[in-house]
Design an enzyme around this catalytic site. Structure first.
Site, mmCIF file in Angstrom:
data_model
loop_
_atom_site.group_PDB
_atom_site.id
_atom_site.type_symbol
_atom_site.label_atom_id
_atom_site.label_comp_id
_atom_site.label_asym_id
_atom_site.label_seq_id
_atom_site.Cartn_x
_atom_site.Cartn_y
_atom_site.Cartn_z
ATOM 1 N N ASP A 77 -8.088 -1.299 0.574
ATOM 2 C CA ASP A 77 -7.854 -1.166 2.015
ATOM 3 C C ASP A 77 -9.100 -1.529 2.819
ATOM 4 O OD1 ASP A 77 -5.272 -0.360 1.605
ATOM 5 O OD2 ASP A 77 -5.718 1.785 1.716
ATOM 6 N N ASP A 122 -7.054 1.957 -4.454
ATOM 7 C CA ASP A 122 -6.297 1.825 -3.213
ATOM 8 C C ASP A 122 -7.225 1.857 -2.006
ATOM 9 O OD1 ASP A 122 -3.726 1.850 -1.700
ATOM 10 O OD2 ASP A 122 -4.449 3.807 -1.068
ATOM 11 N N ASP A 145 2.712 1.580 -3.720
ATOM 12 C CA ASP A 145 1.987 2.101 -4.882
ATOM 13 C C ASP A 145 1.933 3.626 -4.869
ATOM 14 O OD1 ASP A 145 0.205 2.544 -2.862
ATOM 15 O OD2 ASP A 145 -1.462 1.474 -3.754
ATOM 16 N N GLY A 146 1.850 4.225 -3.681
ATOM 17 C CA GLY A 146 1.895 5.680 -3.594
ATOM 18 C C GLY A 146 3.250 6.228 -4.001
ATOM 19 N N ARG A 153 4.131 8.719 -7.350
ATOM 20 C CA ARG A 153 4.896 9.973 -7.342
ATOM 21 C C ARG A 153 6.157 9.871 -8.182
ATOM 22 N NH1 ARG A 153 3.176 9.329 -1.976
ATOM 23 N NH2 ARG A 153 5.186 8.393 -1.410
ATOM 24 N N ASP A 207 0.825 -1.196 0.000
ATOM 25 C CA ASP A 207 0.000 0.000 0.000
ATOM 26 C C ASP A 207 0.864 1.253 0.000
ATOM 27 O OD1 ASP A 207 -2.145 1.698 0.137
ATOM 28 O OD2 ASP A 207 -2.413 1.492 2.286
ATOM 29 N N THR A 232 -3.495 8.824 -10.380
ATOM 30 C CA THR A 232 -4.782 8.846 -11.076
ATOM 31 C C THR A 232 -5.913 8.693 -10.080
ATOM 32 O OG1 THR A 232 -4.734 6.447 -11.441
ATOM 33 C CG2 THR A 232 -3.804 7.850 -13.181
#
Length: 310
Positions: free
Chosen positions: A113, A109, A91-92, A96, A88, A102
């Protein structure tokens, strides 16, 4: 009809139309838009195959695998579930790094969660039936607060506004939670760690799961100490089906040490409580924000109407 067909015939009919020429030349359709201008010829991105979203799909696969092993294999399930949660954060970072943030990825995401956490808590409800109402409340609070916050952000802040852009004037707590990446990571990670610890304790702690302690009749225990052959009637005192995979795995799980799960639960509990308080604040603030919008809309419509004087 002959009329329209005859009007197309003439000098221009000797060669394909411009759009058809472009289609033949590129193989991908016309290079001109409907207004006659030049269309964008750059390759179109496939949003579904961007790296952050691919990582999101991997999280879903790992989450499903962990759910498969959840009832009988606590170690394997914990490993898969933990990796899914750690991705998790990845992916962030990928969004960046590759400039691939998007709205689809943000929703993917959040949905992942919420669903994975809900599935884990559902298992805890079956493992600790006395606390099922509390677990059901936590699931409802988590889903309701995030849904209302997302909806309020889109309805009141505009479609271009992110749900993580929370102004301090609206809520200092939510602003800290969403804008500070360290706080957000620790809160989410510790929240998951607490429920994982409870999951492990359901396999290892007789204090929380008294069913792990099975009483064996004295004559059966004496037979074991004397080295007598253990038959199926003895095993039925321990398991409904002594030859099942569940009986074997539960026997292994009983050898798990509950010390570290208790430590993990104790350390993560305060942060988990903070996360639940944040969910309550998020739910209340979203409701008030939507109510403000409704009030403005009703005033613009002249509601409530003043009663006419007789």
């Amino acid at each position: 009809m002959a009329g329209p067909k005859n009007r197309r015939q003439g000098p221009a009919a000797a060669s394909p139309e411009p759009k058809e020429q472009d289609r033949q030349r590129t193989g991908n359709g016309s290079a001109h838009d409907e207004a006659g201008g030049v269309a964008d010829t750059e390759p179109r991105e496939n949003i579904f195959l961007l790296w952050p979203n691919i990582i999101g799909y991997s999280r879903i696969v790992l989450a499903f695998a962990s759910l498969y092993y959840m009832p009988l294999h606590p170690r394997t399930c914990t490993l898969l579930y933990t990796v899914s949660c750690l991705l998790d954060a990845l992916d962030g970072y990928a969004a960046r790094l590759f400039e691939q943030s998007t709205r689809f990825g943000a929703v993917l995401d959040m949905v992942t969660d919420r669903c994975t956490t809900a599935c884990l808590i559902v298992f805890l409800s079956s493992a600790f039936p006395r606390w099922a109402l509390l677990f059901q409340g936590l699931i409802s609070l988590d889903l309701a607060s995030h849904y209302m916050h997302m909806y309020a952000t889109l309805a009141m802040g505009g479609t271009e506004n992110s749900h993580k852009n929370v102004d301090k004037s609206r809520s200092r707590l939510l602003s800290l939670y969403y804008t500070n990446k360290t706080v957000l990571f620790i809160a989410c990670a510790a929240n998951e760690a607490f429920f994982i610890a409870l999951y492990l304790l359901s396999f290892s702690s007789p204090l929380l799961s008294p069913s792990l302690l099975q009483t064996v009749p004295d004559h059966a225990a004496a037979a074991i100490h004397q080295g007598a052959q253990v038959n199926s009637s003895l095993l039925r005192h321990l398991f409904t089906n002594p030859y099942s995979a569940g009986a074997l795995e539960l026997a292994r799980a009983n050898k798990m040490d509950s010390f570290w799960p208790w430590v993990l639960a104790g350390v993560s509990f305060p942060v988990m409580a903070f996360k639940q308080v944040t969910n309550v604040v998020q739910l209340v603030k979203a409701g008030k924000w939507l109510a403000e919008g409704d009030l403005q809309q009703r005033r613009a419509m002249g509601l409530p109407r003043k009663p006419k004087r007789a």
